[in-house]
Motif scaffolding. Structure first.
Motif, PDB file in Angstrom:
ATOM      1  N   VAL A 123     -18.780   8.941 -13.333  1.00  0.00           N
ATOM      2  CA  VAL A 123     -19.733   9.935 -12.830  1.00  0.00           C
ATOM      3  C   VAL A 123     -20.748   9.164 -12.001  1.00  0.00           C
ATOM      4  N   PHE A 124     -21.005   9.646 -10.799  1.00  0.00           N
ATOM      5  CA  PHE A 124     -21.886   8.898  -9.902  1.00  0.00           C
ATOM      6  C   PHE A 124     -23.161   9.685  -9.598  1.00  0.00           C
ATOM      7  N   SER A 125     -24.308   8.984  -9.662  1.00  0.00           N
ATOM      8  CA  SER A 125     -25.619   9.575  -9.364  1.00  0.00           C
ATOM      9  C   SER A 125     -25.853   9.621  -7.874  1.00  0.00           C
ATOM     10  N   SER A 126     -25.694  10.799  -7.291  1.00  0.00           N
ATOM     11  CA  SER A 126     -26.056  10.923  -5.886  1.00  0.00           C
ATOM     12  C   SER A 126     -27.295  11.801  -5.777  1.00  0.00           C
ATOM     13  N   SER A 127     -27.601  12.217  -4.583  1.00  0.00           N
ATOM     14  CA  SER A 127     -28.905  12.830  -4.356  1.00  0.00           C
ATOM     15  C   SER A 127     -28.806  13.924  -3.305  1.00  0.00           C
ATOM     16  N   CYS A 128     -29.710  14.893  -3.404  1.00  0.00           N
ATOM     17  CA  CYS A 128     -29.763  15.943  -2.375  1.00  0.00           C
ATOM     18  C   CYS A 128     -30.191  15.366  -1.043  1.00  0.00           C
ATOM     19  N   THR A 129     -30.638  14.121  -1.068  1.00  0.00           N
ATOM     20  CA  THR A 129     -31.040  13.468   0.182  1.00  0.00           C
ATOM     21  C   THR A 129     -29.872  13.412   1.178  1.00  0.00           C
ATOM     22  N   VAL A 130     -28.635  13.484   0.679  1.00  0.00           N
ATOM     23  CA  VAL A 130     -27.479  13.425   1.589  1.00  0.00           C
ATOM     24  C   VAL A 130     -27.427  14.651   2.526  1.00  0.00           C
ATOM     25  N   TYR A 131     -28.111  15.740   2.165  1.00  0.00           N
ATOM     26  CA  TYR A 131     -28.087  16.942   3.012  1.00  0.00           C
ATOM     27  C   TYR A 131     -29.133  16.902   4.129  1.00  0.00           C
TER      28      TYR A 131
END
Ligand code: NAD
Ligand code: WQD
Length: 339
Positions: A123-131
């Motif tokens: 499971v990888f912690s990503s972020s809404c920052t990618v949008y």
């Protein structure tokens, strides 16, 4: 026998809350953290809440030999939740190589070791920052990924692409990418919470430090945005709600409940809250005043974003349930404990 899960970054803010929820759900947790942005006392907090002391290995995820040692020592590790990363947006602009090495090499090491030790999923912690600033709100998982506005944001995009490419190439494991919106608050026990390093860059830790008199006043970065009250809008998600989503994601991944090898989920409440609303909400929920003043916009800030969490609600059967008032009270309780 309990299912063993490695939690990298498990003494950090979101990792420690997730370790608690994993242990509550019956998993055996092995925390791997280099303590670059946390301390070992957090282990005691986790133990106080759950009655179980998680295994802890002070290992740097950039160190492949060190990681290999962990997989050998705890044989039969089934899954990984990968939180370990550097996360300060401003620092990443100053020290891009530190961010690229830490956030990318750490992931590469784990992905390379997984087949060797038959680990079934990550499971990888990503972020809404990618949008970035999405055209349509609320934003769902199909929205385009926009060019990153910081090296930190870029590491999250690159990490997502790396995972996509290795899964596409037939990697013998599954992955779930979780895109967090703005995690805030602390465990209701106040045994664990966020430990900001130096002057907080994020809104809620700065706000609670101001309320506690550690900072003179909170600067509101801009009131001339195209939003109802002119301040920026975000989707603030309770950290315990967020932690619980990880337990569900791990279960889904390991029980092979999904048909695809790779899935993406937005983790947010679905509700946008402005900076001014948050400040006033805190004052109302706690009865404590927060001296604040409007200043100019902060470079790099987007105007508004909030999640469409329906995919996570329907597919994971997960929903953010804590109220903003309770969440802000938990942040305040934690601040008082820190003081
Ligand atoms: P945190 O800094 O509190 O926790 C990260 C932990 O990882 C720390 O304990 C740190 O010591 C550890 N760490 C860092 N580099 C390491 C390495 N090379 N080896 C071993 N341990 C290492 O941060 P957090 O807020 O808990 O964030 C966890 C994850 O969630 C990060 O990947 C972050 O990018 C992501 N995320 C956070 C937010 C947020 O607002 N907090 C939002 C979206 C995504
Ligand atoms: C929230 C709002 C500020 C401080 C960052 C990262 C993002 C993700 C979460 C990891 C904004 C305003 C803030 C202050 C303020 N992290 N603010 N005064 O910027 O939404 O997201 O953390 O992935 O990648 O960029 O969060 O808490 O910094 O700011 O007015 O002193 O509060 O302008 O509108 P942000 P934040």
């Amino acid at each position: 026998m309990k299912t063993k899960i490695v939690v990298t970054g498990g003494t950090g803010y979101i990792g420690s809350h997730t370790a608690v929820e994993l242990q509550n759900a019956g998993y055996e947790v092995i925390i791997v953290d280099n303590l670059s942005n946390s301390n070992a006392d957090v282990i005691r907090g986790i133990e106080k809440i759950t009655g179980i002391r998680p295994a802890f290995e002070q290992v740097d995820c950039r160190d492949k030999e060190g990681l290999t040692g962990v997989f050998k020592k705890y044989s039969g590790i089934q899954g990984i939740i990968h939180f370990a990363a550097s996360k300060a947006v401003g620092e990443s602009v100053q020290k891009p190589l530190l961010y690229y090495r830490n956030n990318i090499v750490s992931l590469l090491n784990l992905l390379e070791l997984m087949p060797e030790f038959q680990v079934n999923g990550i499971v990888f912690s990503s972020s809404c920052t990618v949008y970035g600033q999405p055209d349509h709100l609320p934003v769902d998982e199909t929205a385009p990924i926009l060019p990153a506005s910081s090296p930190y944001g870029n590491t999250k995009q690159i990490d997502e692409e790396i995972i996509r490419d290795v899964i596409h190439a037939g990697a013998p494991y599954k992955s779930i990418i979780l895109r967090y919106f703005n995690p805030i608050g602390a465990h209701p026990s106040a045994e664990i919470g966020e430990l900001p390093n130096g002057i907080p860059q994020n809104l809620v830790p700065f706000l609670t430090q101001t309320a506690a008199g550690i900072r003179k006043e909170l600067s509101v970065f801009g009131d001339d945005y195209n939003t109802p009250d002119g301040s920026c809008i975000r989707d603030y998600i309770n950290v315990v709600d967020l932690a619980k989503a990880h337990v569900i994601a791990v279960e889904r991944m390991l029980k092979r409940q999904s048909e695809t090898q790779l899935e993406y989920f937005n983790l947010g409440t679905g509700k946008g809250v402005s900076v001014l609303e948050l400040i006033h909400g805190f004052e109302k929920a706690t009865g404590v005043k927060v001296p604040h003043t409007i200043v100019g916009r902060r470079e790099g800030d987007i105007e508004q974003i909030w999640a469409d969490p329906r995919y996570a609600n329907e597919v994971l059967g997960w929903k953010a349930v804590e109220t903003l008032d309770d969440t802000l009270r938990s942040a305040w309780k934690w601040q008082l404990k820190l003081k």
